[in-house]
Design a protein around this motif. Sequence first.
Motif, short mmCIF file in Angstrom:
data_model
loop_
_atom_site.label_atom_id
_atom_site.label_comp_id
_atom_site.label_asym_id
_atom_site.label_seq_id
_atom_site.Cartn_x
_atom_site.Cartn_y
_atom_site.Cartn_z
N MET A 105 0.89 -1.39 0.16
CA MET A 105 -0.08 -0.12 0.01
C MET A 105 0.94 1.01 -0.05
N ALA A 106 0.54 2.29 -1.10
CA ALA A 106 1.19 3.53 -1.06
C ALA A 106 0.23 4.63 -0.32
N VAL A 107 0.89 5.61 0.46
CA VAL A 107 -0.04 6.57 0.92
C VAL A 107 0.26 7.81 0.49
N PHE A 108 -0.51 8.87 0.79
CA PHE A 108 -0.07 10.40 0.30
C PHE A 108 1.08 10.87 0.67
N GLY A 109 1.78 11.29 -0.20
CA GLY A 109 3.12 12.14 0.15
C GLY A 109 4.38 11.27 0.03
N GLU A 110 4.19 10.14 -0.32
CA GLU A 110 5.46 9.07 -0.34
C GLU A 110 5.95 9.45 -1.81
N GLY A 111 7.10 9.33 -1.79
CA GLY A 111 7.95 9.51 -3.02
C GLY A 111 8.31 8.41 -3.58
N TYR A 112 8.37 8.04 -5.09
CA TYR A 112 8.85 6.77 -5.51
C TYR A 112 9.58 6.99 -6.78
N LEU A 113 10.84 6.17 -6.83
CA LEU A 113 11.50 6.44 -7.91
C LEU A 113 11.19 5.66 -9.20
N ILE A 114 10.81 5.97 -10.37
CA ILE A 114 10.16 5.35 -11.53
C ILE A 114 11.29 4.52 -12.09
N GLN A 115 11.25 3.21 -12.17
CA GLN A 115 12.34 2.72 -13.02
C GLN A 115 12.02 2.26 -14.41
N ASP A 116 10.62 1.97 -14.36
CA ASP A 116 10.24 1.93 -15.98
C ASP A 116 8.71 2.08 -16.09
N LEU A 117 7.95 2.15 -17.16
CA LEU A 117 6.95 2.49 -17.66
C LEU A 117 6.31 1.35 -18.29
N GLN A 118 5.10 1.09 -18.45
CA GLN A 118 4.51 -0.07 -19.60
C GLN A 118 2.96 0.58 -19.51
N GLN A 119 2.60 0.50 -20.99
CA GLN A 119 1.23 0.78 -21.23
C GLN A 119 0.30 -0.48 -21.30
N GLU A 120 -0.90 -0.51 -20.48
CA GLU A 120 -1.71 -1.75 -20.55
C GLU A 120 -2.77 -1.55 -21.53
N THR A 121 -2.97 -2.50 -22.34
CA THR A 121 -3.90 -2.27 -23.17
C THR A 121 -5.04 -3.77 -22.73
N PRO A 122 -6.16 -3.46 -23.20
CA PRO A 122 -6.76 -2.45 -23.96
C PRO A 122 -7.27 -1.19 -23.09
#
Length: 538
Positions: free
Chosen positions: A384-401
């Motif tokens: 669970m992530a809560v408001f104000g927490e910062g995360y380093l984005i390592q990758d991104l992926q687009q979900e289809t459809p």
Amino acid sequence: MSQTVIFKNVTKKYKMYNKNSEKLLDIVFPDGYGEDFYALQNISFTAEKGDVIGIIGVNGAGKSTLSNLITGVIPPTSGEMEIKGQASLIAIASGLDNKLTGRENIELKCLMLGFNKAEIRELMPEIIEFADIGKFIDQPVKSYSSGMKSRLGFAISVNIDPDVLVIDEALSVGDQTFADKCLDKMNEFKEKGKTIFFISHSIGQVKKFCQKALWLEAGEVRAYGAIGEIVPMYERFLKEFKAMSKEDQKNFKQLVLEKRSKLREQESQTLELNEQDEKIPRKQTRTNRKRNKGIIRLAKRIIVSLIVFTGLLGGAAYAVKSGLFPDMKSTDKSDETDREELAQKQQAEEINDKTIEEPDIRYINVEKANIRTQPDINSQSNGMAVFGEGYLIQDLQQETPNSVEWLKITDKEGREGWISSKIVTLIPDEINGQEVSDKIDELIGFIPALSEAIPMLGKQKGEEEPFNYTEYKYQNDKVSEFTILVSDSSEYELVNAIGEPQLRFGNILLYHGSDYDFIITIGDGGLINTLTVANQPS
């Protein structure tokens, strides 16, 4: 199709100074002090009627400077630009007067755009309804959150029906419902054939909304064309940069910094050539002309220097006589040199930091959100992530459809997972953490003082000092954050002392500092309830 925005070799130059005194000296001796910095250089592109263009690029690439040029906020240093029709800029708090109420700001901005009183009365209900900020419409804008300012600015700009619309990170704050509402309005503009420039760090939003992309790098156009062609190139660049070693990244930043000053050399060479190619007036040789110019220039500098010196000498004599500096001591010249060199080095480092993309860190903008095991809404939740927490984005992926953009992160327990891009916000601007810490200490005056508690961050578990009313949290057996019970001072006093938070959810405020993040909760009585100081992800 008709062209609505035309840029031809447009350049925007700023001056940078190591200290305030150099600003004055640069006025007295033009081109003698300060270093040129080219925010944009030789920008050329055209936009057609109906184009929706995403302006992309790393932090400091020149995106906001370009938006200010398009909307006429600032003039270019050189080059030609033509904007056909009325252009409107939508940015957080753009053009709003903090001392006026929301209603008064609507009237003021519309008057400045040429609307009469009757037209403003007709527009007012639509703008207020779109902004949807309730009773705050009659409160001073200085009491607004950043999301409320963005709502009001967006509502004013879209309801005056401009020909060219520039949106600069205006959807990076506020809730997703309002962002969707704005996108719907922008789609209406698209159908009407308006020209729209969309600046956003959310590649998902750019892909979803834009037809073309303009990629800026180091103040220059790296690529311009169809969205399907440019964005994949940009994503590959980001991936390659993040894969570099720290040393390689540092070298790359240095190369980018050199790019931002190279036009200065070209211009000086051009000026020299132009001087050499000037026609020599009759009865005056080239040698005599140069000598005369040099004499005049020298005479001017001598006169100005004498005036400045006399003023400084008189001021110093008065200061000594009046006892303003009774304990004046001579300063070691070597110390002054060291300080100047240090200031120059620090300024260069600051420019480097702004010139290239920092690690992609995004902050949770909702109260709670699930972290998924896979980039799929139906996958299992493993945290669970809560408001104000910062995360380093390592990758991104687009979900289809479903067209949902998923971001890969590592949670606080060290587990990899995925979160939706809709529940996070990029905070591009940071505030001075030391100043925030000092002001909070002055405002609240609790024990421990932040100057005592902050050094506990990063300490091994068991080595931290046990302060009263303080709770520690750990990551990899090291202190990652602490929370102090406060129950003192009001939100109004806090905002007056520090300013508006960069992110807010209900009664929780986030101040994104240069070194640490400050998360503050407000109790039912309007008093500060808790203060959390956390390390930023790296």
